[in-house]
Enzyme design. Structure first.
Site, PDB file in Angstrom:
ATOM      1  N   CYS A   1     -24.557 -16.161-102.901  1.00 26.34           N
ATOM      2  CA  CYS A   1     -23.395 -17.291-101.717  1.00 26.34           C
ATOM      3  C   CYS A   1     -21.685 -17.469-101.734  1.00 26.34           C
ATOM      4  CB  CYS A   1     -24.093 -18.288-101.916  1.00 26.34           C
ATOM      5  SG  CYS A   1     -23.480 -20.053-100.951  1.00 26.34           S
TER       6      CYS A   1
ATOM      7  N   CYS B   1     -20.194 -25.374-104.778  1.00 27.15           N
ATOM      8  CA  CYS B   1     -21.661 -26.527-104.563  1.00 27.15           C
ATOM      9  C   CYS B   1     -22.507 -26.481-105.590  1.00 27.15           C
ATOM     10  CB  CYS B   1     -22.598 -25.629-103.657  1.00 27.15           C
ATOM     11  SG  CYS B   1     -23.782 -26.258-103.258  1.00 27.15           S
TER      12      CYS B   1
ATOM     13  N   CYS C   1     -26.345 -24.221-107.007  1.00 27.19           N
ATOM     14  CA  CYS C   1     -27.655 -23.452-107.433  1.00 27.19           C
ATOM     15  C   CYS C   1     -26.435 -23.143-108.152  1.00 27.19           C
ATOM     16  CB  CYS C   1     -26.773 -21.938-105.857  1.00 27.19           C
ATOM     17  SG  CYS C   1     -28.359 -21.838-104.921  1.00 27.19           S
TER      18      CYS C   1
ATOM     19  N   CYS D   1     -25.634 -20.573 -96.096  1.00 25.81           N
ATOM     20  CA  CYS D   1     -26.612 -21.267 -97.357  1.00 25.81           C
ATOM     21  C   CYS D   1     -27.976 -20.180 -97.733  1.00 25.81           C
ATOM     22  CB  CYS D   1     -27.281 -22.642 -96.952  1.00 25.81           C
ATOM     23  SG  CYS D   1     -28.317 -23.512 -98.395  1.00 25.81           S
TER      24      CYS D   1
ATOM     25  N   GLN E   1     -43.736 -29.551-101.562  1.00 28.67           N
ATOM     26  CA  GLN E   1     -42.604 -28.543-101.559  1.00 28.67           C
ATOM     27  C   GLN E   1     -41.995 -27.543-101.364  1.00 28.67           C
ATOM     28  OE1 GLN E   1     -43.357 -28.417-105.100  1.00 28.67           O
ATOM     29  NE2 GLN E   1     -44.594 -29.337-105.724  1.00 28.67           N
TER      30      GLN E   1
ATOM     31  N   TYR F   1     -51.806 -39.484-107.295  1.00 30.98           N
ATOM     32  CA  TYR F   1     -50.081 -38.828-106.481  1.00 30.98           C
ATOM     33  C   TYR F   1     -50.540 -37.867-105.336  1.00 30.98           C
ATOM     34  CZ  TYR F   1     -49.254 -41.064-111.031  1.00 30.98           C
ATOM     35  OH  TYR F   1     -49.423 -41.881-112.311  1.00 30.98           O
TER      36      TYR F   1
ATOM     37  N   GLU G   1     -52.753 -41.917-103.376  1.00 33.64           N
ATOM     38  CA  GLU G   1     -51.114 -41.846-103.564  1.00 33.64           C
ATOM     39  C   GLU G   1     -50.754 -43.423-102.765  1.00 33.64           C
ATOM     40  OE1 GLU G   1     -48.153 -42.071-102.741  1.00 33.64           O
ATOM     41  OE2 GLU G   1     -48.959 -39.836-103.387  1.00 33.64           O
TER      42      GLU G   1
ATOM     43  N   ASP H   1     -50.073 -35.178-110.207  1.00 33.03           N
ATOM     44  CA  ASP H   1     -49.046 -34.654-109.887  1.00 33.03           C
ATOM     45  C   ASP H   1     -47.497 -36.017-110.129  1.00 33.03           C
ATOM     46  OD1 ASP H   1     -46.850 -32.795-109.575  1.00 33.03           O
ATOM     47  OD2 ASP H   1     -47.536 -32.772-106.952  1.00 33.03           O
TER      48      ASP H   1
ATOM     49  N   CYS I   1     -42.292 -31.161-112.754  1.00 37.71           N
ATOM     50  CA  CYS I   1     -40.988 -30.076-112.124  1.00 37.71           C
ATOM     51  C   CYS I   1     -40.283 -30.704-113.124  1.00 37.71           C
ATOM     52  CB  CYS I   1     -40.904 -30.228-111.213  1.00 37.71           C
ATOM     53  SG  CYS I   1     -40.091 -31.893-110.542  1.00 37.71           S
TER      54      CYS I   1
END
Length: 421
Positions: free
Chosen positions: A67, A73, A76, A143, A263, A289, A310, A351, A377
């Protein structure tokens, strides 16, 4: 301030670390083995962050970034790092934080994998946030982690702004009309959804102009934003096309909406779903969740009896639509995770948001359920939940890492927790 040093390690959030004169400095876009010349550093959140620096001798771990915006940016941080090294460092960071050694699975694609992007529209440009500059933006041309069509999307937006005279958002003055452009792509269906997040109700002429500029999209929304917060959230109203687009993951199809969380890596998602499926025991599954039913619908398609809980009513409605779309017998309902009675389920999948389980962890401990699959995550949140609440009752029986986020320090973990004898 001016000094030179060799990066010796990597921080938990992916910054290169070096020591000079007994002081530790953190350098973005730098990797172990790099020699950097630093001209300016600033103290942020208790750390010295290099702001003005140059890599004068490159690490053998490096390769050329694809990129043209790499290095400015904020999207990344690791694009200049060889992909095998990205995987190795992610597993190392996860083990360092949690104490858990885990296999890591690579993303099948590391370019064009993102199925959604939120382009900021502000007075200084249109694109993504620059690293370390909360009020600035990198004026994007392309991008490569999102889409080959990025240039076309941005060209259409700029043409729309020029035609209508609508003003980009001014983050300092909290004024202006247009704040974000969100694009969703169904990577396996080819369907496209375009949503403009704006601070103004549009006239019929403006709606027609927006529709004309994005006429190739399958679904077009205008989302009215009534606050000055810097996020792409608003009251989404359909102005053209279909109310949903679809994404197909193997044999499961999901409806997507502007307000859906899904996701972001469609190509790695099957790896994540199969990791959860492979850890699921028994027949009855509780999906806490549950969101739009990403895990629950997949498992129901494979014969598990799934109930999902949820907090967000809209997400629950989407999950039930996804269940109906796929012809599976699963039920999703509105509720708080920490108030959900856990009865005779064989496996509970959690999650949670990035902050972790918190009160819901105590619920799991009291429930006595035999198997918990923790998807996260955020390894620091998982560690806190496990050390403070779950460790006394559950042991870690294995973990798999899925690289859902190439070119970043982030990784998705599936941790299998089994009740102690």
């Amino acid at each position: 301030m001016m000094f030179k040093g060799r990066v010796g390690g990597i921080s938990d959030d992916g910054l290169g670390m070096l020591k000079v004169g007994g002081r530790k400095f953190y350098v973005p876009f730098a990797y172990p083995g790099d020699v950097v010349q630093v001209w300016k550093a600033k103290r942020r959140f208790g750390r010295r962050i290099a702001l003005d620096f140059e890599v004068i001798d490159e690490s053998p771990l490096r390769h050329g970034a694809r990129c043209p915006h790499f290095g400015t940016c904020g999207g990344c941080l690791w694009q200049g790092l060889k992909y095998k090294e990205q995987l190795r460092l992610k597993a190392k960071i996860f083990e360092r934080i949690t104490g858990v050694k885990a296999e890591i699975k690579s993303s099948p694609k590391i370019w064009g994998f993102r199925n959604v992007s939120n382009f900021i529209v502000i007075t200084s440009g249109i694109g993504l946030k620059g690293y370390g500059n909360p009020l600035g933006v990198v004026n994007l041309r392309e991008c490569p982690v999102f889409s080959k069509r990025t240039q076309g999307y941005l060209r259409a937006l700029r043409g729309f702004l020029k035609e209508t005279g609508l003003r980009p958002w001014n983050p300092r003055e909290k004024s202006g009309e247009i704040h974000y452009l969100q694009i969703r792509e169904g990577k396996f269906t080819g369907e496209v959804m375009v949503t403009l997040i704006a601070h103004v109700k549009p006239s019929n002429e403006i709606l027609k102009a927006f529709n004309d500029h994005f006429s190739q999209a399958d679904s077009i929304y205008w989302s009215l934003k009534v606050d000055g917060r810097d996020d792409p959230r608003g009251e989404a109203g359909l102005i053209a096309g279909k109310p949903y687009i679809r994404e197909r993951v193997k044999d499961v199809t999901y409806f997507l909406h502007p307000n859906s969380f899904f996701q972001t890596n469609s190509y790695a998602l099957p790896l994540l779903l199969k990791a959860v499926e492979g850890s699921t025991d028994g027949e009855r599954v509780l999906d806490l969740y549950s969101g739009v039913g990403t895990f629950g619908v997949w498992l129901a398609k494979r014969g598990f009896k799934v109930e999902g809980v949820e907090l967000n009513p809209f997400a629950v409605g989407m999950a039930n639509r996804n269940a109906e779309l796929n012809g599976v017998d699963s039920i999703f309902r509105v509720g708080k995770a920490e108030e959900t009675p856990i009865r005779d389920y064989d496996t509970v999948i959690v999650d949670p948001p990035r902050k972790g389980l918190k009160e819901a962890a105590e619920l799991l401990v009291k429930s006595g359920v035999e198997k918990v699959i923790y998807v996260s995550c955020n390894p620091k949140a998982f560690k806190l939940d496990y050390e403070r609440h779950l460790k006394g009752v559950y042991h870690i029986d294995g973990a798999i890492l899925i690289d859902m986020f190439p070119h970043t320090p982030h990784v998705e973990a599936v941790v299998e927790l089994v009740k102690k004898e």
